[in-house]
Design a protein around this motif. Structure first.
Motif, PDB file in Angstrom:
ATOM      1  N   LYS A 119      33.260   2.591 -43.306  1.00 51.67           N
ATOM      2  CA  LYS A 119      32.384   2.820 -42.160  1.00 51.67           C
ATOM      3  C   LYS A 119      32.742   1.869 -41.029  1.00 51.67           C
ATOM      4  O   LYS A 119      33.153   0.733 -41.269  1.00 51.67           O
ATOM      5  CB  LYS A 119      30.919   2.606 -42.555  1.00 51.67           C
ATOM      6  CG  LYS A 119      30.421   3.526 -43.661  1.00 51.67           C
ATOM      7  CD  LYS A 119      28.973   3.208 -43.991  1.00 51.67           C
ATOM      8  CE  LYS A 119      28.477   4.081 -45.136  1.00 51.67           C
ATOM      9  NZ  LYS A 119      29.214   3.815 -46.388  1.00 51.67           N
ATOM     10  N   SER A 121      32.329  -0.829 -38.395  1.00 52.70           N
ATOM     11  CA  SER A 121      31.494  -2.029 -38.379  1.00 52.70           C
ATOM     12  C   SER A 121      32.177  -3.076 -37.507  1.00 52.70           C
ATOM     13  O   SER A 121      33.200  -2.796 -36.855  1.00 52.70           O
ATOM     14  CB  SER A 121      31.314  -2.567 -39.802  1.00 52.70           C
ATOM     15  OG  SER A 121      32.571  -2.996 -40.327  1.00 52.70           O
ATOM     16  N   ASP A 122      31.630  -4.282 -37.507  1.00 53.64           N
ATOM     17  CA  ASP A 122      32.250  -5.366 -36.738  1.00 53.64           C
ATOM     18  C   ASP A 122      33.654  -5.669 -37.245  1.00 53.64           C
ATOM     19  O   ASP A 122      34.530  -6.077 -36.478  1.00 53.64           O
ATOM     20  CB  ASP A 122      31.389  -6.635 -36.821  1.00 53.64           C
ATOM     21  CG  ASP A 122      30.079  -6.484 -36.058  1.00 53.64           C
ATOM     22  OD1 ASP A 122      30.007  -5.589 -35.199  1.00 53.64           O
ATOM     23  OD2 ASP A 122      29.130  -7.249 -36.335  1.00 53.64           O
ATOM     24  N   ASP A 123      33.868  -5.476 -38.551  1.00 56.63           N
ATOM     25  CA  ASP A 123      35.173  -5.763 -39.152  1.00 56.63           C
ATOM     26  C   ASP A 123      36.082  -4.539 -39.222  1.00 56.63           C
ATOM     27  O   ASP A 123      37.265  -4.663 -39.527  1.00 56.63           O
ATOM     28  CB  ASP A 123      34.984  -6.340 -40.564  1.00 56.63           C
ATOM     29  CG  ASP A 123      34.234  -7.656 -40.565  1.00 56.63           C
ATOM     30  OD1 ASP A 123      34.457  -8.449 -39.631  1.00 56.63           O
ATOM     31  OD2 ASP A 123      33.424  -7.878 -41.477  1.00 56.63           O
TER      32      ASP A 123
END
Length: 220
Positions: A119, A121-123
């Motif tokens: 998904k 995300s920030d990473d």
């Protein structure tokens, strides 16, 4: 090591069973495994994440997952699981044995992997997801394999200097990338590069978004 003389016609037949960078020995062993009916052993199932309760929770939430079926002949099939009917009360393994794995003996299925899609995300940025999707689509890789290749390849877009249209793409892999994954990539040359033709040469091609490529090269 034992040397065996075979006819050229036999060797060419054997080449038809080779996958990726298979050696003749590897191809022969795969055929022997098939003859010995090793596919009659019940397939091994792997889940990612490996906690099956947590996997089911994510599956109910996402309504989809990636399925990889491995066959006794060395081939594999990657499928998207549309899991809209799965609930938190569902029997996960029961659904698999009556669904994807039904008739596994006749199909020669020896193992299967089930993975929740990554998904954003920030990473894991949108651009990461787009690049992974391109590798999955064009190279017949899994999303887990595409993730393992991050940082080990460069995607290049070649543009016609006159029309400004995309002509072709290439994916060049750097030293240190996972050689096990390379065996799944058909068309990879000796320089660890693969050329991707576009669908409609001469037109503004949307096969790969410009920002997905690491760089653009103008050609005459």
């Amino acid at each position: 090591m034992i040397s065996v003389d075979i006819k050229e016609s036999t060797f060419k037949r054997l080449e038809g069973f080779a996958i990726g960078f298979d050696t003749p020995d590897t191809a022969i062993n795969r055929l022997l495994d098939q003859v010995e009916n090793k596919a009659n052993k019940k397939p091994v199932l792997k889940f990612f994440p490996n906690d099956e309760e947590y996997f089911l929770k994510l599956l109910v939430q996402d309504k989809s997952a990636e399925v990889v079926l491995y066959h006794s002949n060395g081939r594999r099939k990657i499928i998207q699981w549309n899991a809209k009917k799965i609930t938190d009360k569902s029997n996960l393994r029961g659904n698999l044995w009556s669904g994807f794995l039904r008739g596994w003996e006749g199909k020669g299925i020896v193992s299967a992997e089930f993975s929740i899609y990554p998904k954003v995300s920030d990473d894991y940025k949108v651009i990461d997801s787009q690049r992974d999707s391109y590798l999955v689509d064009k190279l017949s890789l899994t999303f887990r394999e595409a993730r393992r290749l991050e940082g080990f390849y460069e995607m290049v877009r070649y543009v016609d200097s006159t029309t400004g249209c995309s002509e072709r793409y290439s994916i060049k892999f750097y030293d240190g990338y996972d050689l096990e994954i390379s065996r799944e990539i058909e068309g990879l040359d000796s320089n660890s590069e693969i050329w991707i033709p576009i669908l409609e040469p001469g037109y503004h091609n949307l096969d790969c978004l410009d920002e997905v490529c690491h760089k653009t090269v103008v050609i005459n």
